[in-house]
Design an enzyme around this catalytic site. Structure first.
Site, PDB file in Angstrom:
ATOM      1  N   GLU A   1     -56.653  74.621 -44.838  1.00 17.95           N
ATOM      2  CA  GLU A   1     -57.671  73.619 -45.215  1.00 17.95           C
ATOM      3  C   GLU A   1     -56.922  72.302 -45.376  1.00 17.95           C
ATOM      4  O   GLU A   1     -56.096  72.162 -46.268  1.00 17.95           O
ATOM      5  CB  GLU A   1     -58.350  73.985 -46.535  1.00 17.95           C
ATOM      6  CG  GLU A   1     -58.571  75.471 -46.806  1.00 17.95           C
ATOM      7  CD  GLU A   1     -59.485  76.141 -45.824  1.00 17.95           C
ATOM      8  OE1 GLU A   1     -60.369  75.460 -45.294  1.00 17.95           O
ATOM      9  OE2 GLU A   1     -59.305  77.335 -45.566  1.00 17.95           O
TER      10      GLU A   1
ATOM     11  N   CYS B   1     -59.934  65.860 -50.749  1.00 19.35           N
ATOM     12  CA  CYS B   1     -60.007  65.953 -49.284  1.00 19.35           C
ATOM     13  C   CYS B   1     -61.380  65.558 -48.759  1.00 19.35           C
ATOM     14  O   CYS B   1     -61.490  65.029 -47.666  1.00 19.35           O
ATOM     15  CB  CYS B   1     -59.647  67.362 -48.836  1.00 19.35           C
ATOM     16  SG  CYS B   1     -60.644  68.627 -49.624  1.00 19.35           S
TER      17      CYS B   1
HETATM   18  P1  NAD Z   1     -48.474  68.780 -48.525  1.00 17.75           P
HETATM   19  O1  NAD Z   1     -48.843  69.328 -47.202  1.00 17.75           O
HETATM   20  O2  NAD Z   1     -47.361  67.813 -48.597  1.00 17.75           O
HETATM   21  O3  NAD Z   1     -48.088  69.965 -49.538  1.00 17.75           O
HETATM   22  C1  NAD Z   1     -48.981  71.023 -49.818  1.00 17.75           C
HETATM   23  C2  NAD Z   1     -48.193  72.234 -50.296  1.00 17.75           C
HETATM   24  O4  NAD Z   1     -47.390  72.720 -49.236  1.00 17.75           O
HETATM   25  C3  NAD Z   1     -47.235  71.951 -51.457  1.00 17.75           C
HETATM   26  O5  NAD Z   1     -47.285  73.040 -52.342  1.00 17.75           O
HETATM   27  C4  NAD Z   1     -45.882  71.876 -50.760  1.00 17.75           C
HETATM   28  O6  NAD Z   1     -44.789  72.217 -51.597  1.00 17.75           O
HETATM   29  C5  NAD Z   1     -46.056  72.913 -49.680  1.00 17.75           C
HETATM   30  N1  NAD Z   1     -45.171  72.753 -48.514  1.00 17.75           N
HETATM   31  C6  NAD Z   1     -44.615  71.604 -48.035  1.00 17.75           C
HETATM   32  N2  NAD Z   1     -43.896  71.880 -46.908  1.00 17.75           N
HETATM   33  C7  NAD Z   1     -44.012  73.208 -46.689  1.00 17.75           C
HETATM   34  C8  NAD Z   1     -43.521  74.084 -45.684  1.00 17.75           C
HETATM   35  N3  NAD Z   1     -42.756  73.639 -44.668  1.00 17.75           N
HETATM   36  N4  NAD Z   1     -43.836  75.397 -45.751  1.00 17.75           N
HETATM   37  C9  NAD Z   1     -44.629  75.856 -46.748  1.00 17.75           C
HETATM   38  N5  NAD Z   1     -45.120  75.081 -47.733  1.00 17.75           N
HETATM   39  C10 NAD Z   1     -44.827  73.763 -47.703  1.00 17.75           C
HETATM   40  O7  NAD Z   1     -49.814  68.163 -49.115  1.00 17.75           O
HETATM   41  P2  NAD Z   1     -49.998  67.316 -50.470  1.00 17.75           P
HETATM   42  O8  NAD Z   1     -49.453  65.948 -50.259  1.00 17.75           O
HETATM   43  O9  NAD Z   1     -49.508  68.141 -51.617  1.00 17.75           O
HETATM   44  O10 NAD Z   1     -51.601  67.270 -50.590  1.00 17.75           O
HETATM   45  C11 NAD Z   1     -52.408  66.254 -50.050  1.00 17.75           C
HETATM   46  C12 NAD Z   1     -53.142  66.760 -48.813  1.00 17.75           C
HETATM   47  O11 NAD Z   1     -53.898  67.924 -49.125  1.00 17.75           O
HETATM   48  C13 NAD Z   1     -54.143  65.747 -48.295  1.00 17.75           C
HETATM   49  O12 NAD Z   1     -54.015  65.634 -46.902  1.00 17.75           O
HETATM   50  C14 NAD Z   1     -55.488  66.374 -48.629  1.00 17.75           C
HETATM   51  O13 NAD Z   1     -56.545  65.996 -47.793  1.00 17.75           O
HETATM   52  C15 NAD Z   1     -55.181  67.826 -48.513  1.00 17.75           C
HETATM   53  N6  NAD Z   1     -56.169  68.645 -49.214  1.00 17.75           N
HETATM   54  C16 NAD Z   1     -57.053  69.382 -48.472  1.00 17.75           C
HETATM   55  C17 NAD Z   1     -58.041  70.143 -49.112  1.00 17.75           C
HETATM   56  C18 NAD Z   1     -59.020  70.992 -48.315  1.00 17.75           C
HETATM   57  O14 NAD Z   1     -59.577  71.907 -48.892  1.00 17.75           O
HETATM   58  N7  NAD Z   1     -59.257  70.708 -47.046  1.00 17.75           N
HETATM   59  C19 NAD Z   1     -58.113  70.147 -50.508  1.00 17.75           C
HETATM   60  C20 NAD Z   1     -57.190  69.369 -51.222  1.00 17.75           C
HETATM   61  C21 NAD Z   1     -56.218  68.623 -50.568  1.00 17.75           C
END
Ligand code: NAD
Length: 519
Positions: free
Chosen positions: A246, A280
């Site tokens: 997501e 999001c």
């Molecule tokens: P991010 O992708 O930087 O990190 C998300 C998670 O992934 C964190 O826990 C991080 O530690 C982990 N992560 C990072 N690199 C990884 C890897 N290589 N392998 C596995 N895990 C890894 O996102 P963010 O900056 O924390 O969040 C913001 C984003 O989340 C925005 O784009 C927002 O739109 C999105 N978001 C989407 C929804 C939805 O339901 N569609 C809901 C909330 C937030």
């Protein structure tokens, strides 16, 4: 570290730790271990060992534990909201909404799990099934991984964690390194205070810990950015495990010329600025028809100017807009607003970060065009760029001119017109005369179209079955010594079968009877 800072795990070990600061004032509010792949492996092994007994409990047994867990959340509501507030810098009211999401989610999935997971009898179809009973059993993926971002430290793990647990899976959570304290406390409560079966665990750390989780689990649920989502999907593909990702959004709000402008402007303010726009599905760009544009902008600006910003004291509900969760996010917002203003847009209100803390003023931008970052890339901040459009056609075209496809909203007094526009929008949800709402209604699916995701959550049974495997069960309806198609082939019997297949499967009499066709 302050006297009230929360230290998860043993802070005296040599292992690396992640320090968490409150974005509103920079004070240290806690720390968690940066877990190694070996530590994540150990935790995963413990979860795997506990999972079969959890599955064995069945939905009714698991429901008892989840309802006790819900009681614990409510009994600790203010403390949990306080932890959330400290690590995210949200306003108290914004943080408190996450409790509402938890209540709805636990109640929904505990109420319906027995139905969603029930063995299913399947209707016979075709001659092969005549002598058989057909059923489907639903079995969980034993170990599910749930990796989450920082914007909803309680709500996001809950929305996927509860259906996964109710399905009978053990769950290895990996909260964001920016906000790991809330979910660490929830996990501690589940194990230490409730003494519930040890089928949840919290792996703390950054991307490396996330990769370690991904390498341990049987199914991965990811919420976060598109860039990380791609990496997750690629790795899940290599491991051949199912994934649901997501991702980000750039939700359009379309205001048609017959809309109730008072409601639409209030909806834009809440839908675009709730959680400082770090949602999001928040309103990220607004298209307003010419005839109502001036009225819309005037009312919008007045409402945005009336908002109170700051991290309000416990339980006071005295501000609306809190801080942004981290410096990187503030810089993205600054870049989007700065680029727009440099190219001729006007920040009618807001437009700058505050001197203290990670606060960005709620901002209304006018004079924007579709080449600007604020209209094309996910801002994830407290901005409301507004653009004038001629008619429904232009609004639909611009709304669809985006690689994102999470949700949108349409504002009009005409129900048919709303449906006509909704059917042409390339998004997984459309809110009519509201914003953000579809996501909060658990019976509806939340599915990102285009680059906004693969898979989806909620939406009735589908929201739980994604954490499960289907098992096809076929059994004998009658006691037969053998089957007509088993060895050895007997010419008379095989020819009879051939005729039977034609008789029951063909769609015209010539083929049914095996007659010669026209030359
Ligand atoms: P991010 O992708 O930087 O990190 C998300 C998670 O992934 C964190 O826990 C991080 O530690 C982990 N992560 C990072 N690199 C990884 C890897 N290589 N392998 C596995 N895990 C890894 O996102 P963010 O900056 O924390 O969040 C913001 C984003 O989340 C925005 O784009 C927002 O739109 C999105 N978001 C989407 C929804 C939805 O339901 N569609 C809901 C909330 C937030």
């Amino acid at each position: 570290m302050t006297a009230t800072a929360r230290e998860v795990g043993d802070p005296d070990t040599a292992a690396a730790r992640i320090v968490v600061r409150c974005p509103a004032d920079g004070r240290i509010v806690g720390s968690v271990p940066e877990m190694s792949a070996a530590e994540v492996h150990e935790v995963a092994a413990r979860l795997r060992a506990a999972q079969p007994a959890w599955e064995e409990l069945g939905p009714h047994g698991r429901k008892k534990h989840l309802l006790r867990f819900l009681d614990w959340i409510l009994d600790n509501e203010d403390r949990l909201v306080g932890i959330m507030q400290e690590e995210t810098g949200k306003s108290w009211g914004d943080a408190a909404m996450e409790i509402a999401v938890a209540v709805d989610t636990v109640n929904y999935f505990t109420k319906h799990a027995a139905d969603f997971l029930a063995d299913r009898a399947v209707k016979r179809d075709g001659p092969m099934s005549l002598t058989k009973n057909l059923r489907v059993f639903i079995r969980p993926h034993p170990l599910v991984g749930i990796i989450t971002p920082w914007n909803g430290p309680l709500a996001t793990p809950i929305v996927d964690g509860m259906p996964a647990l109710m399905a009978g899976a053990a769950v290895l959570f990996k909260p964001s390194e920016v906000t790991p304290l809330t979910w660490s406390e929830v996990t501690r409560g589940w194990i230490e205070e409730l003494g519930a079966p040890p089928v949840i665990a919290c792996a703390t750390g950054g991307g490396a810990a996330g990769t370690a989780v991904l390498d341990e689990v049987d199914m991965i649920q990811f919420t976060g950015s598109i860039a990380t989502g791609r990496k997750i999907a690629a790795r899940a593909g290599e491991r051949l495990i199912p994934h649901s990702v997501e991702l980000g959004g750039k939700d359009a709000m379309i205001v048609l010329d017959d809309a109730d402008i008072d409601r639409a402007t209030s909806g834009a303010v809440w839908g675009g600025l709730w959680n400082s726009g770090q949602i999001c599905v928040s309103v990220e760009r607004i298209y307003v028809q010419e005839r109502v544009y001036d009225e819309f902008v005037d009312k919008l600006v007045a409402k945005v100017r009336a908002l109170r910003q700051g991290m309000d004291p416990d339980g006071s509900y005295s501000t609306e807009i809190g801080a942004m969760a981290n410096e990187r996010q503030v810089q993205i917002v600054e870049r989007h607003v700065g680029e727009a203003v440099e190219r001729g847009a006007v920040a009618v209100t807001g437009g700058r970060r505050k001197d203290q803390g990670l606060f960005f003023e709620p901002t209304v931008l006018t004079g924007v065009d579709h080449s600007m970052l604020c209209m094309r890339e996910e801002t994830f901040g407290p901005t409301l760029p507004v653009m004038m459009v001629k008619d429904d056609e232009e609004a639909i075209r611009l709304a669809n001119d985006s690689p994102y496809g999470l949700a949108a909203s349409v504002w009009t007094a005409d129900k048919q017109r709303a449906d006509r526009v909704a059917r042409r929008l390339e998004t997984g949800a459309v809110n009519i005369n509201s914003a953000l709402t579809a996501t909060m209604l658990i019976p509806l699916p939340m599915v990102g179209w285009k680059s906004s995701g693969v898979g989806g959550r909620n939406g009735g049974a589908a929201g739980m079955l994604k954490f499960c495997r289907q098992q096809a069960i076929v059994s004998e309806r009658f006691r037969l010594k053998s089957e007509p198609h088993w060895y050895p082939y007997v010419p008379r019997m095989s020819r009879l079968q051939k005729r039977l297949i034609r008789l029951t499967g063909a769609h015209d009499w010539r083929r049914r009877l095996g007659l010669r066709g026209p030359k």
